[in-house]
Scaffold this active site. Structure first.
Site, PDB file in Angstrom:
ATOM      1  N   ILE A 176       9.186  61.187  47.182  1.00 27.99           N
ATOM      2  CA  ILE A 176       8.754  59.853  46.749  1.00 27.99           C
ATOM      3  C   ILE A 176       9.958  58.937  46.565  1.00 27.99           C
ATOM      4  CG2 ILE A 176       7.632  58.540  44.902  1.00 27.99           C
ATOM      5  CD1 ILE A 176       6.003  61.077  44.282  1.00 27.99           C
ATOM      6  N   HIS A 178      10.702  56.139  44.443  1.00 30.44           N
ATOM      7  CA  HIS A 178      10.125  55.557  43.231  1.00 30.44           C
ATOM      8  C   HIS A 178      10.407  54.067  43.134  1.00 30.44           C
ATOM      9  CE1 HIS A 178       8.904  59.391  41.387  1.00 30.44           C
ATOM     10  NE2 HIS A 178       9.969  59.881  41.987  1.00 30.44           N
TER      11      HIS A 178
END
Length: 205
Positions: free
Chosen positions: A47, A49
């Site tokens: 991911i 972020h």
């Protein structure tokens, strides 16, 4: 003697090598495993972020925001898959949860997270119909995404090698000694000398 020796060829070590390889420098990367991206990089969430949960004004927050920008640029240049995927932090009819997403929102704004906002029940379900219909509100951050961490690391490492960087696999660093104006790095493969050493050894760094 190398100008720079990098310990570890996960995503951080590969990124450092990628950027240093743009300059007239002799760079060596020592990787303890038999291939790149074999440590923390292969076990992360993939991911990118958005940056709303970092402490306000922290180095983490600054690097998070800048890192997303650079990741997008690098993925486009090196043809690495990157999928834009907005983040939802949902809250039900619970004061604690509602207060929490408000706190994350304030952090996001203070950190300069683009597009972060709190959306109500109806807008949240319009943006993402698969959300639980019982939610009250959600923090929405459109700037996050996911990548393939192996492709990302390999692409940067390969580019660095094409630009002259040496990557030594099965080469675990065992000791580092500072001698006057340079370092002596002892590994399971050999002993190397470098003007600078950058430790990007993942969980061991």
């Amino acid at each position: 003697m190398y100008d720079v020796l990098i310990i570890g060829c996960g995503v951080v070590g590969a990124a450092v090598a990628y950027y240093l390889s743009k300059y007239e420098l002799s760079v060596c990367v020592c990787e303890r495993y038999n291939d790149v991206a074999n440590g923390c990089t292969k076990a992360n969430t993939a991911i990118l972020h958005a940056g709303f949960d970092c402490p306000v004004g922290s180095m983490e927050a600054k690097m998070n925001i800048r890192g997303i920008e650079l990741a997008k640029e690098i993925c486009e240049k090196l043809d690495v898959e990157r999928i834009s995927m907005p983040t939802f932090i949902i809250a039900y009819d619970n004061p604690h949860e509602l207060n929490y997403i408000e706190e994350l929102y304030r952090r996001g704004v203070a950190n300069g997270v683009e597009g972060v906002r709190i959306v109500d029940h109806d807008e949240a379900l319009r943006l993402e119909p698969a959300l639980n219909p019982e939610i009250k509100a959600a923090l929405y951050a459109p700037g996050s995404g996911i990548i393939n961490p192996w492709e990302y690391c390999i692409a940067m490492a390969e580019t660095a090698v094409r630009n002259g960087t040496e990557i030594k696999l099965d080469c675990e660093v065992k000791a580092i000694e500072k001698i006057k104006d340079h370092f002596v790095v002892k590994t399971t493969m050999s002993t190397y000398e470098a003007k600078y050493v950058i430790n990007a050894g993942g969980g061991w760094s």
